[in-house]
Design a protein around this motif. Structure first.
Motif, PDB file in Angstrom:
ATOM      1  N   THR A 298       4.649  13.480  -2.210  1.00 11.91           N
ATOM      2  CA  THR A 298       5.770  13.271  -1.286  1.00 11.91           C
ATOM      3  C   THR A 298       6.857  12.425  -1.931  1.00 11.91           C
ATOM      4  O   THR A 298       8.052  12.731  -1.843  1.00 11.91           O
ATOM      5  N   LEU A 299       6.458  11.339  -2.606  1.00  8.40           N
ATOM      6  CA  LEU A 299       7.426  10.458  -3.255  1.00  8.40           C
ATOM      7  C   LEU A 299       8.125  11.159  -4.415  1.00  8.40           C
ATOM      8  O   LEU A 299       9.338  11.006  -4.617  1.00  8.40           O
ATOM      9  N   ILE A 300       7.364  11.927  -5.178  1.00 10.21           N
ATOM     10  CA  ILE A 300       7.949  12.676  -6.293  1.00 10.21           C
ATOM     11  C   ILE A 300       8.997  13.665  -5.781  1.00 10.21           C
ATOM     12  O   ILE A 300      10.089  13.793  -6.349  1.00 10.21           O
TER      13      ILE A 300
ATOM     14  N   ASP B  25      14.070   0.958  -1.494  1.00 10.29           N
ATOM     15  CA  ASP B  25      13.781   0.051  -2.606  1.00 10.29           C
ATOM     16  C   ASP B  25      13.923   0.711  -3.974  1.00 10.29           C
ATOM     17  O   ASP B  25      14.175   0.027  -4.970  1.00 10.29           O
ATOM     18  N   ALA B  26      13.769   2.034  -4.038  1.00 10.28           N
ATOM     19  CA  ALA B  26      13.857   2.730  -5.331  1.00 10.28           C
ATOM     20  C   ALA B  26      15.092   3.626  -5.415  1.00 10.28           C
ATOM     21  O   ALA B  26      15.962   3.429  -6.253  1.00 10.28           O
TER      22      ALA B  26
ATOM     23  N   LEU C 141       5.526   4.901   1.249  1.00 10.39           N
ATOM     24  CA  LEU C 141       6.150   6.057   1.894  1.00 10.39           C
ATOM     25  C   LEU C 141       7.343   5.653   2.744  1.00 10.39           C
ATOM     26  O   LEU C 141       8.315   6.419   2.865  1.00 10.39           O
ATOM     27  N   HIS C 142       7.304   4.458   3.326  1.00 11.20           N
ATOM     28  CA  HIS C 142       8.377   4.020   4.217  1.00 11.20           C
ATOM     29  C   HIS C 142       9.489   3.245   3.507  1.00 11.20           C
ATOM     30  O   HIS C 142      10.592   3.141   4.051  1.00 11.20           O
TER      31      HIS C 142
ATOM     32  N   ARG D 144       0.839  -1.197   0.000  1.00  9.56           N
ATOM     33  CA  ARG D 144       0.000   0.000   0.000  1.00  9.56           C
ATOM     34  C   ARG D 144       0.874   1.246   0.000  1.00  9.56           C
ATOM     35  O   ARG D 144       2.029   1.208   0.412  1.00  9.56           O
ATOM     36  N   VAL D 145       0.307   2.330  -0.421  1.00  7.98           N
ATOM     37  CA  VAL D 145       1.032   3.600  -0.440  1.00  7.98           C
ATOM     38  C   VAL D 145       1.123   4.198   0.948  1.00  7.98           C
ATOM     39  O   VAL D 145       2.182   4.674   1.376  1.00  7.98           O
ATOM     40  N   LEU D 146       0.013   4.157   1.698  1.00 10.73           N
ATOM     41  CA  LEU D 146      -0.102   4.943   2.922  1.00 10.73           C
ATOM     42  C   LEU D 146       0.155   4.172   4.208  1.00 10.73           C
ATOM     43  O   LEU D 146       0.576   4.773   5.203  1.00 10.73           O
TER      44      LEU D 146
END
Length: 412
Positions: free
Chosen positions: A315-317, A279-280, A273-274, A259-261
Motif C-alpha cells: 500500500t505504501l509503495i 511525513d514522507a 499507513l496513516h 507501527r505499520v498497521l
C-alpha cells in the motif's frame, strides 16, 4: 555485505543528475573581446531536517522553547515549518528566532535571525494545520547545528511534538527569550521537539529529498545524545562526500514505538499507513524513501501475519509510486535476546525479510539485517553493534546501517 540493490523498477525510473554549464558570447566592437558568462546554477528546494510528529505533547504558557536542528544539506533562504497538526486549539506563535549553535543551547553571538510568516513576526496556526515561514536571509552549512527558539505568549494546550529527539531542548522561564545568546534563562530541559515539523533550504547542489521512514531504529534511539549519530545522520554525511556536494537532503521521519498497521498513541504516533503521506510524501522535492518498520507490529500484535505487513508495505509503495517517489525496503533488523523475542515472532521477521529481498516490489533493498547481524547467531545483533538492549543498534551499528545503503542506486 549485502547493500541497497537496484531492482529493474528503479532502472526504468531512475534519473541521472546532469550538470551543465551554459555560456553566452557577446561580440561588441572591433576592439572588444568575446566574454563567456556562466549561467547561474540551478537551485532546488529540499528538506534538510524534519521529524515525524505526534499528538499529545506537553503544553507551555508564556515561554520560549529552544530546540537544536541538525542540517543535512546546506543552502540559503532556510524556511521553518511550524506545526499544530495534532493540536486541538489554535496555536499562537509570538516570536521565532533562528541562530547558529555555539555549544549546547548557547547561540553564536551575532547570528540571530528573526523568522517571519507572511511578513509578520507572529502567527496563529489553526488545529490540524501547519505554517511555513518566509525565507530567512541566511546561509546554513551541511552538517551544521542551528537553534530554533519559539516563543508562545499564551497557553498552548497539548503540543504537536516529537517525543524522542536524541538531543536536548531548552525551556525558558516566563517571557520571550528567543534572542538570548545564553541559556541562563532556560532552566529546564526536555528530550523532545515541539511545534516543529521541518526545515527546508534552497540548494545549488542537492536536487531532492530522501526520507528515512520508520520506528525507533530510524529515530536513533540509544544513539549518543547530542552527537547526531542516528543512521540517517551517517547517511547524510555519506551523501555529503558525493562530488559536487550533497545531492539529497535527508529527513528523518522515524518515530520511536511506531507501527505499520496500528496507531500507537501520543508517544508512538499514528501508524505508518496513516502518516506516510504527510511525513514522507509531503516533503519538498522528495525523490526517495527508505522504509524500515515492522518490528513493533511483530512484538506487540499476537495475531499478526507476515502477509499483513507485506500487504501494508505494498500500500505504501503504491502511494509513493503514484507520487513519483522511489521506495527502498529496509530489512527488519535482528532482535534475538530482546525481552520480546520468541521463535514465532522471529519466523515472521524472516518471512517478511525474504519478501523484501525477493519480491521485486520495492525499488531496491537496504539489507540492514545483513549489515548488523551476528554471523555466528543471525537472530541477534552483532555485540559490537548492539546498544545493549538487543533491539536497538548503538552508534557503530547505526553507522554500519548507513554504510549498507548503495548511494548509486538512489534517485537524485
Amino acid at each position: 555485505m549485502t547493500t541497497l540493490h537496484e531492482h529493474s523498477t528503479t532502472s526504468r525510473h531512475r534519473t541521472l543528475r546532469l550538470l551543465a554549464v551554459a555560456t553566452s558570447a557577446v561580440l561588441v566592437t572591433a576592439s572588444a573581446t568575446v566574454t563567456a558568462v556562466a549561467a547561474p546554477a540551478a537551485t532546488t528546494t529540499v528538506g534538510s531536517w524534519g521529524p515525524g510528529v505526534n499528538a499529545g505533547g506537553p503544553g507551555f504558557t508564556n515561554q520560549t522553547i529552544r530546540q537544536v536542528v541538525h542540517v543535512s544539506a546546506g543552502g540559503t533562504a532556510p524556511r521553518l515549518r511550524l506545526s499544530n497538526l495534532h493540536g486541538t486549539t489554535p496555536l499562537t506563535i509570538g516570536h521565532v528566532d533562528l541562530a547558529t549553535q555555539a555549544t549546547a543551547g548557547t547561540a553564536t553571538t551575532g547570528t540571530h535571525h528573526q523568522v517571519t510568516f507572511a511578513g509578520s513576526t507572529s502567527a496563529t496556526i489553526q488545529p490540524g494545520r501547519e505554517q511555513l515561514s518566509d525565507p530567512v536571509s541566511m546561509t546554513v552549512n551541511t552538517n551544521q547545528n542551528l537553534l530554533v527558539s519559539v516563543y508562545v505568549p499564551g497557553t498552548t494546550g497539548a503540543s504537536t511534538w516529537h517525543p524522542s529527539s536524541a538531543d536536548t531542548t531548552y525551556v525558558s522561564t516566563t517571557g520571550d527569550h528567543a534572542t538570548d545568546d545564553s541559556t541562563s534563562r532556560y532552566p529546564s530541559t526536555k528530550n523532545s521537539w515541539h511545534f516543529l515539523s521541518g526545515l527546508e533550504v534552497t540548494s545549488t547542489t542537492a536536487t531532492g529529498t530522501l526520507v528515512a521512514f520508520g520506528d525507533s531504529i530510524t529515530d536513533g534511539l540509544k544513539s549518543s545524545k547530542g552527537t547526531n549519530r542516528r543512521y540517517p545522520d551517517y547517511l547524510a554525511r555519506r551523501l555529503a562526500t558525493v562530488i559536487g556536494g550533497p545531492q539529497l537532503g535527508v529527513v528523518n521521519a522515524g518515530i520511536s514505538g511506531n507501527r505499520v498497521l496500528t496507531d500507537a498513541g501520543s508517544t508512538n504516533g499514528n501508524s505508518a499507513l496513516h502518516r506516510f503521506a504527510h511525513d514522507a510524501l509531503a516533503q519538498p522535492n522528495v525523490k526517495d524513501v527508505i522504509l524500515l518498520e515492522g518490528i513493533n507490529d511483530i512484538t506487540t500484535n499476537s495475531t499478526l501475519t507476515a502477509k499483513q505487513l507485506t500487504d501494508a508495505y505494498q500500500t505504501l509503495i503504491t502511494q509513493a509510486h503514484q507520487a513519483g517517489v522511489a521506495v527502498y525496503g529496509g530489512t527488519i533488523t535482528p532482535f534475538g535476546h530482546f525481552s520480546g523475542y520468541t521463535t514465532g515472532r522471529e519466523n515472521i521477521r524472516q518471512a517478511v525479510n525474504k519478501w523484501i529481498r525477493t519480491s521485486g516490489t520495492f525499488d531496491g533493498v537496504a539489507d540492514f539485517d545483513a549489515a548488523i547481524r551476528d554471523p555466528a547467531e543471525t537472530t541477534r545483533i552483532l555485540p559490537t553493534y548492539d546498544s545493549g538492549d538487543h533491539l536497538h543498534p548503538g552508534d557503530r551499528g547505526y553507522q554500519a546501517m548507513a554504510n549498507a545503503v548503495n548511494l548509486a542506486a538512489l534517485r537524485y
